[in-house]
Design a protein around this motif. Sequence first.
Motif, PDB file in Angstrom:
ATOM      1  N   VAL A 299       0.848  -1.193   0.000  1.00  0.00           N
ATOM      2  CA  VAL A 299       0.000   0.000   0.000  1.00  0.00           C
ATOM      3  C   VAL A 299       0.881   1.239   0.000  1.00  0.00           C
ATOM      4  O   VAL A 299       1.818   1.345   0.781  1.00  0.00           O
ATOM      5  CB  VAL A 299      -0.925   0.028   1.242  1.00  0.00           C
ATOM      6  N   GLY A 300       0.560   2.177  -0.885  1.00  0.00           N
ATOM      7  CA  GLY A 300       1.255   3.456  -0.922  1.00  0.00           C
ATOM      8  C   GLY A 300       0.268   4.571  -0.610  1.00  0.00           C
ATOM      9  O   GLY A 300      -0.840   4.580  -1.131  1.00  0.00           O
ATOM     10  N   LEU A 301       0.655   5.471   0.270  1.00  0.00           N
ATOM     11  CA  LEU A 301      -0.175   6.628   0.608  1.00  0.00           C
ATOM     12  C   LEU A 301       0.570   7.892   0.193  1.00  0.00           C
ATOM     13  O   LEU A 301       1.748   8.056   0.502  1.00  0.00           O
ATOM     14  CB  LEU A 301      -0.470   6.678   2.104  1.00  0.00           C
ATOM     15  N   GLN A 302      -0.125   8.777  -0.506  1.00  0.00           N
ATOM     16  CA  GLN A 302       0.474  10.036  -0.925  1.00  0.00           C
ATOM     17  C   GLN A 302      -0.210  11.195  -0.211  1.00  0.00           C
ATOM     18  O   GLN A 302      -1.365  11.110   0.172  1.00  0.00           O
ATOM     19  CB  GLN A 302       0.321  10.266  -2.436  1.00  0.00           C
ATOM     20  N   GLU A 303       0.526  12.287  -0.114  1.00  0.00           N
ATOM     21  CA  GLU A 303       0.035  13.545   0.436  1.00  0.00           C
ATOM     22  C   GLU A 303      -0.529  13.403   1.847  1.00  0.00           C
ATOM     23  O   GLU A 303      -1.611  13.885   2.157  1.00  0.00           O
ATOM     24  CB  GLU A 303      -0.988  14.193  -0.495  1.00  0.00           C
TER      25      GLU A 303
ATOM     26  N   MET B 233       8.672   9.317   2.676  1.00  0.00           N
ATOM     27  CA  MET B 233       9.493  10.162   1.817  1.00  0.00           C
ATOM     28  C   MET B 233       8.907  11.571   1.846  1.00  0.00           C
ATOM     29  O   MET B 233       7.705  11.757   1.773  1.00  0.00           O
ATOM     30  CB  MET B 233       9.510   9.625   0.393  1.00  0.00           C
ATOM     31  N   LEU B 234       9.774  12.540   1.957  1.00  0.00           N
ATOM     32  CA  LEU B 234       9.354  13.942   1.960  1.00  0.00           C
ATOM     33  C   LEU B 234      10.015  14.650   0.802  1.00  0.00           C
ATOM     34  O   LEU B 234      11.160  14.380   0.445  1.00  0.00           O
ATOM     35  CB  LEU B 234       9.757  14.629   3.256  1.00  0.00           C
ATOM     36  N   SER B 235       9.302  15.574   0.215  1.00  0.00           N
ATOM     37  CA  SER B 235       9.819  16.357  -0.877  1.00  0.00           C
ATOM     38  C   SER B 235      10.209  17.735  -0.357  1.00  0.00           C
ATOM     39  O   SER B 235       9.532  18.314   0.470  1.00  0.00           O
ATOM     40  CB  SER B 235       8.775  16.502  -1.977  1.00  0.00           C
ATOM     41  N   GLU B 236      11.283  18.249  -0.860  1.00  0.00           N
ATOM     42  CA  GLU B 236      11.671  19.610  -0.461  1.00  0.00           C
ATOM     43  C   GLU B 236      10.779  20.649  -1.125  1.00  0.00           C
ATOM     44  O   GLU B 236      10.845  21.825  -0.811  1.00  0.00           O
ATOM     45  CB  GLU B 236      13.135  19.875  -0.792  1.00  0.00           C
ATOM     46  N   PHE B 237       9.922  20.213  -2.017  1.00  0.00           N
ATOM     47  CA  PHE B 237       9.033  21.139  -2.724  1.00  0.00           C
ATOM     48  C   PHE B 237       7.648  21.203  -2.104  1.00  0.00           C
ATOM     49  O   PHE B 237       6.742  21.769  -2.675  1.00  0.00           O
ATOM     50  CB  PHE B 237       8.922  20.734  -4.205  1.00  0.00           C
TER      51      PHE B 237
END
Length: 90
Positions: free
Chosen positions: A46-50, A85-89
């Motif tokens: 399972v992948g969760l985004q945002e 995972m975190l994005s710098e954007f």
Amino acid sequence: MKVALDPSIISILIGSFNTHLFYPPANVNLSAWLTHPSVTPDIVAVGLQELPLSVTLFEQKSESQWRKLIEQTLPSYRLLSSIRMLSEFC
């Protein structure tokens, strides 16, 4: 009685869900998404985004709430790995 699996045949359910920066609603039911009456996969990914970000990165309330909900939906499975995972954007 546990049946030995044929290592050449493994079923995998892969799902991805965008939370849109929301915490899980109280009435959400993930069974229709993660389970099927005629298929019992050997592995569920399972992948969760945002996911909403907490005030501090050490307090990951949203992630733990979603994980608990998935574990309640799939009680016969266990978590093997989790990566945030975190994005710098952001």
